[in-house]
Design a protein around this motif. Sequence first.
Motif, mmCIF file in Angstrom:
data_model
loop_
_atom_site.group_PDB
_atom_site.id
_atom_site.type_symbol
_atom_site.label_atom_id
_atom_site.label_comp_id
_atom_site.label_asym_id
_atom_site.label_seq_id
_atom_site.Cartn_x
_atom_site.Cartn_y
_atom_site.Cartn_z
ATOM 1 N N LEU A 239 0.760 -1.217 0.063
ATOM 2 C CA LEU A 239 -0.212 -0.112 -0.008
ATOM 3 C C LEU A 239 1.041 1.301 0.071
ATOM 4 O O LEU A 239 0.426 2.263 -0.783
ATOM 5 C CB LEU A 239 -0.716 0.022 1.275
ATOM 6 N N THR A 240 2.019 1.178 0.828
ATOM 7 C CA THR A 240 2.841 2.225 0.547
ATOM 8 C C THR A 240 3.439 2.780 -0.840
ATOM 9 O O THR A 240 3.499 3.779 -1.205
ATOM 10 C CB THR A 240 4.136 2.059 1.679
ATOM 11 N N ARG A 241 3.816 1.665 -1.648
ATOM 12 C CA ARG A 241 4.018 1.674 -2.873
ATOM 13 C C ARG A 241 2.963 2.274 -3.647
ATOM 14 O O ARG A 241 3.321 3.165 -4.502
ATOM 15 C CB ARG A 241 4.520 0.266 -3.400
ATOM 16 N N GLN A 242 1.857 1.807 -3.619
ATOM 17 C CA GLN A 242 0.576 2.315 -4.365
ATOM 18 C C GLN A 242 0.288 3.694 -4.086
ATOM 19 O O GLN A 242 0.262 4.688 -4.851
ATOM 20 C CB GLN A 242 -0.633 1.579 -4.127
ATOM 21 N N ARG A 243 0.848 4.109 -2.522
ATOM 22 C CA ARG A 243 0.474 5.370 -2.352
ATOM 23 C C ARG A 243 1.257 6.329 -3.238
ATOM 24 O O ARG A 243 0.746 7.460 -3.484
ATOM 25 C CB ARG A 243 0.813 5.660 -0.651
ATOM 26 N N ARG A 244 2.739 6.123 -3.028
ATOM 27 C CA ARG A 244 3.575 6.998 -3.798
ATOM 28 C C ARG A 244 3.249 7.082 -5.405
ATOM 29 O O ARG A 244 3.251 8.000 -5.830
ATOM 30 C CB ARG A 244 5.011 6.278 -3.605
ATOM 31 N N GLN A 245 3.006 5.957 -5.823
ATOM 32 C CA GLN A 245 2.626 5.987 -7.166
ATOM 33 C C GLN A 245 1.462 6.646 -7.479
ATOM 34 O O GLN A 245 1.166 7.507 -8.400
ATOM 35 C CB GLN A 245 2.554 4.536 -7.875
ATOM 36 N N LEU A 246 0.501 6.595 -6.819
ATOM 37 C CA LEU A 246 -0.882 7.223 -6.910
ATOM 38 C C LEU A 246 -1.048 8.563 -6.639
ATOM 39 O O LEU A 246 -1.316 9.434 -7.577
ATOM 40 C CB LEU A 246 -2.095 6.692 -5.836
ATOM 41 N N THR A 247 -0.224 9.021 -5.578
ATOM 42 C CA THR A 247 -0.132 10.640 -5.225
ATOM 43 C C THR A 247 0.716 11.161 -6.451
ATOM 44 O O THR A 247 0.299 12.495 -6.868
ATOM 45 C CB THR A 247 0.409 10.844 -3.979
ATOM 46 N N ALA A 248 1.698 10.792 -6.960
ATOM 47 C CA ALA A 248 2.435 11.153 -8.118
ATOM 48 C C ALA A 248 1.575 11.354 -9.317
ATOM 49 O O ALA A 248 1.504 12.234 -9.997
ATOM 50 C CB ALA A 248 3.790 10.486 -8.212
ATOM 51 N N ALA A 249 0.826 10.108 -9.450
ATOM 52 C CA ALA A 249 0.102 10.120 -10.755
ATOM 53 C C ALA A 249 -1.254 11.286 -10.613
ATOM 54 O O ALA A 249 -1.406 11.977 -11.757
ATOM 55 C CB ALA A 249 -0.324 8.882 -11.051
ATOM 56 N N VAL A 250 -1.930 11.138 -9.369
ATOM 57 C CA VAL A 250 -2.720 12.118 -9.537
ATOM 58 C C VAL A 250 -2.370 13.734 -9.518
ATOM 59 O O VAL A 250 -3.077 14.437 -9.861
ATOM 60 C CB VAL A 250 -3.885 12.036 -8.126
#
Length: 313
Positions: free
Chosen positions: A105-116
């Motif tokens: 989830l931490t990995r997803q968080r970084r990817q998602l916040t950067a993408a958004v």
Amino acid sequence: MSTPGDGAPGDGTPGDGADGVLAIAEELYGLPLGDFTPARDARARELKGDPRQAAVKGLRKPSTAAWVVDLLVRYETEQVDQVLAVGAALREAQQGMDAAALRELTRQRRQLTAAVTTRARALARSHGLRVTDAVAVQVEATLTAAMVDPGAAQAVRSGLLVSALSATGVGAVDAAAAVALPEALGFEASALAEPPPVPLHAVPDLPDTRALDGAREALAEAEAAEREARAERDRAQEEVDRLRARALQASSELDELRRRLAELEEDAQETDDALADAEDTRDTAEESLARAEESLDVAQKSVVRLERSLNEE
């Protein structure tokens, strides 16, 4: 989705009280950033004599980063809801100490916040505002705070942010101070359809060089990674401190048990010695008793014999 009041935003007849002010706020914070202040003042003048006038007049103009996030909430609602859902799952994994889920989830968080954040920059550009790197960093920090802190998540989802948010991992985010009204926490801005693009008019105050942009983006990513690593280190250190204290307590208790065991072993040895002495004394006393009983029997028989002899005379 929360309902702001009896009247729809923009129809001029919002509901009374806090809900009515929320309806007006939802309308105002959905406007282009440069239109906010004149539109707010016009609405306040329209409410002359109305108890809501002061609240409307007191609505603060959002910062650029806050306005971009508010824009994102209205026009990319599904993406924002995804960000908040991953944040809720991340907080649940942290509470449950699920290490594997936490890493994923931490990995997803970084990817998602950067993408958004990238999407937010494009969205703002289509609405006539060029987002600088500094503002983009604040937008990403706000999205990260919304994933880390439930109060920040409410503030973001309201679409009524007036200032950017950040979460350090120590203490709760002051979400109430970052929204237009205290009642905004729990309110959800309505999703809007994407309007046609408008000419770009925002402040081109930074050099538009690819190298500089790339370096700043790398810096933002490095800072975010450093913050996350520091937070993970702090959590690990807390666990080390907790286990060290537990080990010290266990060692102390073990020393006390060893001391007590030594005392009991010594007491047992002394008791065994005393028991042996007592048994010897008892055996000697039994022998003495046997001799005394034998002497008593002889004496009794002697008395009986003498008495009989006297009676016969």
